[in-house]
Design a protein around this motif. Structure first.
Motif, short mmCIF file in Angstrom:
data_model
loop_
_atom_site.label_atom_id
_atom_site.label_comp_id
_atom_site.label_asym_id
_atom_site.label_seq_id
_atom_site.Cartn_x
_atom_site.Cartn_y
_atom_site.Cartn_z
N SER A 126 0.84 -1.21 0.00
CA SER A 126 0.00 0.00 0.00
C SER A 126 0.87 1.25 0.00
O SER A 126 0.57 2.24 -0.68
N ARG A 181 1.56 4.22 -3.03
CA ARG A 181 1.36 5.63 -2.71
C ARG A 181 2.65 6.43 -2.88
O ARG A 181 2.61 7.61 -3.24
N THR A 187 -5.78 -1.63 -6.13
CA THR A 187 -5.34 -0.35 -5.55
C THR A 187 -4.91 0.59 -6.67
O THR A 187 -5.30 1.76 -6.70
N SER A 227 -13.50 1.39 3.03
CA SER A 227 -12.57 0.97 1.97
C SER A 227 -11.54 2.06 1.75
O SER A 227 -11.88 3.18 1.36
N ALA A 228 -10.28 1.71 2.01
CA ALA A 228 -9.20 2.69 1.82
C ALA A 228 -9.04 3.02 0.35
O ALA A 228 -8.63 4.13 -0.01
N GLN A 229 -9.35 2.07 -0.52
CA GLN A 229 -9.19 2.34 -1.95
C GLN A 229 -10.21 3.38 -2.41
O GLN A 229 -9.88 4.30 -3.15
N ARG A 273 -7.44 1.82 6.47
CA ARG A 273 -6.04 2.27 6.49
C ARG A 273 -5.95 3.74 6.06
O ARG A 273 -6.60 4.14 5.08
N ASP A 286 -6.76 -8.07 4.64
CA ASP A 286 -5.96 -8.93 3.75
C ASP A 286 -5.41 -10.15 4.49
O ASP A 286 -4.81 -11.03 3.87
N LYS A 328 -12.44 -9.49 -3.54
CA LYS A 328 -10.99 -9.31 -3.60
C LYS A 328 -10.47 -9.95 -4.90
O LYS A 328 -11.26 -10.24 -5.80
#
Ligand code: S3P
Length: 434
Positions: free
Chosen positions: A24, A28, A97, A169-171, A196, A316, A343
């Motif tokens: 992740s 980024r 992602t 959802s972080a995405q 996250r 995950d 997923k």
């Protein structure tokens, strides 16, 4: 398709492990380095297929990126508005992602771009981001109202929105926050549970402003980002397979310099409830995220329950937690893990069917998984469903199973953890490729 044969480990295992950069964070780092003004460089970047897709995507968008070595990269960013229309389709392989975060950025860019992916990525839902980005003003084309890749986006001229996400959802949150940097006004995203928070941390670390009020996070448009350089801490989600090995084999493994963000360390909270002692010490981290060194001590293992609110911090790690549950005393329950259905594969189906084939007492009712233990596992020929985390979880299960286990279709491990078998070898654990 390649497969691997695994035998039960009968010898004592110990060692010190360093892990490639967190996936992740590596995505980024490439993204923020590309959008910032100036030269950024990152070390311990994950060199795996998913992150390579992100790197190639930004090269296609005109960013100057130089790989000094597979794990070190230099990026010369020219700011949020310097991206150029790509000359060809951008293929993001298996990476959800990469696709969701890029959709957020491209929503703010005044040109057309088409994103594609492999069959798994092309069957994962994208409306969860394109719906919000359309409300902000971007235009999308793609199957089922831009739900499935290939998706073409025409961005530019965004307005702020106040998004309330139905699922954490972080995405999705990150896609909207990245788009908000291009929007007029202040955009807010509210989640039912905190996912996250790396995108928030990165915006701040690269000189931007973020307002966090409980579960609501707001970002103003019109800000600029400044280049930064740092080392990426190790991937806690990849380490999770070795954490499980440490617990299952009572192995003394020292884990060094791993990402230590509480929105990601849920697996260790579950292990504590199972009766495992976690001895951690913070490790010097100069970037946007904390890191720690730790080792585990395991005696008897108790069953655990994971409630819906806890899922984002270990989303995950569910497949490997299911393997751990087979060896714990009592009934473990993972409640309402709906998100696992969408997923890289349907991970409820993949882990329940394949662990059952190895003799585990595991079942799913709706999206709740129940596992009874302790149950001796027996070797079997099992399938990864071309999903990296299912594949690695089954390899770990094979290390405690009687007789031989064969895990089929293991290439997918390269999407997140090409060093997986090498690290197993460094602990003296031998596997056989076929
Ligand atoms: C990720 C967010 C999570 C996680 C994925 C990486 C990220 O996905 O499962 O592996 O880097 O933002 P969701 O946001 O879909 O839960």
């Amino acid at each position: 398709m390649s497969q691997v044969k695994i035998k039960k480990v009968k010898h004592a295992v110990s060692g010190t492990l360093l892990f490639p950069g967190d996936k992740s964070l590596s995505h980024r780092a490439i993204i923020f380095g590309s959008l910032a003004e100036g030269a950024s460089s990152f070390t311990n970047l994950l060199s795996a297929e998913d992150c390579i897709c992100t790197r190639e995507a930004f090269k296609n968008l005109g960013v100057k990126i130089c790989s000094v070595s597979p794990s070190e990269i230099q990026i010369v960013g020219r700011g949020l508005h310097a991206l150029k229309a790509p000359k060809k389709e951008i293929n993001l392989g298996n990476s959800g992602t990469a696709m969701r975060l890029l959709l957020g950025i491209l929503a703010g860019c005044p040109f057309r771009a088409t994103l594609t992916g492999d069959p798994s990525l092309s069957s994962r839902p994208m409306r969860r981001v394109t719906d919000y980005l359309s409300q902000m003003g971007a235009v999308f084309e793609g199957r089922d109202n831009a739900n499935f890749a290939p998706i073409t986006v025409r961005g530019g001229d965004l307005k702020a929105i106040d998004a309330k996400l139905p699922v954490p959802s972080a995405q999705v949150k990150s896609a909207i926050l990245l788009a908000s940097l291009y929007a007029n006004g202040t955009t807010s995203v509210t989640e039912p549970v905190l996912s996250r928070d790396h995108t928030e941390n990165f915006i701040e670390y690269f000189g931007g402003r973020v307002r966090r009020q409980g579960l609501k996070v707001s970002v103003e448009g019109g800000q600029s980002l400044k280049a930064r350089s740092f080392e990426i801490p190790g991937d806690i989600s990849s380490a999770a397979f070795f954490i499980a090995i440490s617990v299952l084999l009572r192995a003394k493994i020292h884990f060094r310099h791993l990402l230590w963000n509480p929105t990601r360390t849920g697996i260790l909270e579950v292990l504590k409830r199972m009766g495992v002692s976690v001895h951690a010490e913070s490790s010097d981290s100069k970037g946007p995220e904390p890191a720690a060194d730790f080792y585990l001590e395991t005696r008897d293992l108790r069953a655990f329950e994971i409630r819906k609110e806890e899922l984002p911090s270990l989303i995950d790690e569910i497949p490997i937690l299911a393997v751990l549950a087979t060896q714990a005393e009592g009934t473990s329950i993972i409640h309402e893990a709906d998100e696992l259905r969408v997923k890289e594969t349907d991970r409820i189906h993949s882990i329940v069917t394949q662990l059952a084939a190895m003799g585990a007492k595991i079942k799913a009712e709706g999206n709740t998984i129940t596992i009874e233990g302790p149950t001796p596992l027996r070797g079997a020929a099992v399938d990864s469903f071309k999903d990296h985390r299912t594949a690695m979880s089954l390899v770990v299960a094979g290390l405690i199973a009687e007789s031989e286990t064969i895990v089929r279709d293991i290439e997918c491990i390269n999407t997140s953890f090409p060093d997986f078998f090498h690290l197993l070898g460094s602990l003296g654990i031998e596997v056989f490729f076929k």
